[in-house]
Design an enzyme around this catalytic site. Structure first.
Site, PDB file in Angstrom:
ATOM      1  N   ASP B  63      35.298  42.733  39.777  1.00 21.52           N
ATOM      2  CA  ASP B  63      35.242  41.084  40.578  1.00 21.52           C
ATOM      3  C   ASP B  63      34.006  40.960  40.908  1.00 21.52           C
ATOM      4  O   ASP B  63      33.636  39.852  40.698  1.00 21.52           O
ATOM      5  CB  ASP B  63      36.390  41.537  41.738  1.00 21.52           C
ATOM      6  CG  ASP B  63      36.187  40.173  42.531  1.00 21.52           C
ATOM      7  OD1 ASP B  63      36.918  39.276  42.078  1.00 21.52           O
ATOM      8  OD2 ASP B  63      35.626  40.268  43.631  1.00 21.52           O
ATOM      9  N   GLU B 133      39.826  42.646  35.498  1.00 18.73           N
ATOM     10  CA  GLU B 133      38.585  42.895  36.455  1.00 18.73           C
ATOM     11  C   GLU B 133      38.101  44.262  36.502  1.00 18.73           C
ATOM     12  O   GLU B 133      37.005  44.510  36.458  1.00 18.73           O
ATOM     13  CB  GLU B 133      39.074  42.339  37.611  1.00 18.73           C
ATOM     14  CG  GLU B 133      39.206  41.061  38.164  1.00 18.73           C
ATOM     15  CD  GLU B 133      39.327  40.340  39.468  1.00 18.73           C
ATOM     16  OE1 GLU B 133      38.887  39.294  40.003  1.00 18.73           O
ATOM     17  OE2 GLU B 133      40.022  41.233  40.283  1.00 18.73           O
TER      18      GLU B 133
END
Lengths: 240, 240
Positions: B63, B133
């Site tokens: 992320d 992610e």
């Protein structure tokens, strides 16, 4: 307060020395560092009509670089800690107040260019943390990722006492409860909303003082959201 | 649903091929990719008591890498847009729903390992975006920053129509107003809080339906906070 008047090369040499002193290498692209310290009050007109240049865009970039490097640093340093822990500790590290302090420790406050003649314009401490983030953005553009990562880990994180940060759990809720008793106020916390999914849960808590909304806070758990609302109340009330 | 039983090397070869097909290079450290697709329902015991391993830590790392690369991409692509614009467009790009879609487009949904026998456990779409992610985190650990940046810009951002994202201003507020008229409800928006400083201002807006708190939203302007609260209400009410 402009440090860079045209032809003022003595000032410029001093600036280069200052940057070199902080990052440990001579800057290659001076203009990005100059931009990093240009507060919006001293922003400049560009060739594009209506677009004035200050350090705000670099701050956006630097913030993301800093966030990523700190994320990786913690990921590697704490292989057996879950993502909730990593997220929490990172937010304590990149906390505005802490960045302001480090910015001043590095002497960056002396490099900031702002318009002190503007009405109501006086240096604000958030300016220092903002400039630090913009500075990280400038280093990244000038020197690339590896250098910037080394700078962040070696020069910025060195100012942190990680154990203290991890231990540091000031209980703002109990400070507020004490205050309410002293002032004869009634307080309560209310969870306004729970959002996200199992992995990214976030709560919004509200602190009500005598049934009036006072502050709100967010957090990964109800307890943390309440702590955050309590912390903001402490700030507003200037407690501790 | 475990894809990696001991000695199951045909499965493993297939997995390696799949990764190679997506990233365009043979993975060097297979275990980080395996971990990236291990949903928490299929988490494994580690040598550390009480610590079970799933893709959640990698998701935290990925992320931050994704956020940084997208930040730099937009910073470079739009040199005359301010940080408010850059922040807004980035949040639309790394939006959970969009990441879920791209994850499926890349075929990552077929690689996710989860426990389908667990009570109430069925694949949820957020699982796909989370795995994407985590996958970015794995690529970063395996191949380093430059490779990952190239992957994100070349393979992920290629799926976006940036102009459409910039234009895309669905007016959730007017959808909610129409709904309220239809259902004979009274609604109003209230700004609960304004926080941050001039550079990082954030508002929290609350939507009240018949004076009952319904949803809250945050944004860099009051209007955006209200839009965000309205958007969540649209989701909850399954409007559009």
């Amino acid at each position: 307060m402009s440090l860079f008047k045209a032809g003022n090369s003595a000032e410029e040499k001093k600036f280069i020395k200052s940057i070199e002193h902080v990052i440990g290498e001579r800057p290659s692209n001076l203009s990005v560092y100059q931009l990093a310290f240009r507060h919006t009050s001293a922003s400049r007109e560009t060739a594009i009509r209506g677009f004035r240049e200050s350090n705000e865009r670099l701050e956006y970039l630097g913030d993301s670089v800093l966030g990523m490097v700190v994320a990786e640093f913690l990921f590697t340093k704490y292989p057996y800690k879950d993502e909730g822990f990593l997220t929490e500790i990172r937010s304590r590290i990149v906390n505005r107040e802490t960045l302001n302090q480090i910015s001043r420790k590095l002497g960056l406050d002396h490099l900031i260019e702002y318009d002190g003649n503007r009405r109501g314009m006086s240096p604000r401490s958030s300016m220092y943390g903002d400039a630090l983030e913009a500075f990280v953005g400038a280093i990244y553009l000038d020197k690339g990722f590896r250098f910037t990562r080394k700078f962040i880990v070696g020069k910025l994180l060195a100012h942190y006492d990680l154990d203290a940060i991890i231990q540091n759990n000031v209980n703002f809720k109990s400070i507020i409860i004490e205050w309410a008793q002293r002032e004869n106020k009634e307080i309560r916390f209310e969870i306004l909303e729970e959002r996200g999914n199992r992995h990214h849960r976030e709560f919004i808590a509200q602190l009500l003082v005598d049934e009036e909304p006072f502050t709100t806070g967010t957090g990964f758990t109800k307890k943390k959201a309440e702590q955050s609302a309590a912390e903001k109340a402490c700030e507003q009330l200037e407690l501790k």
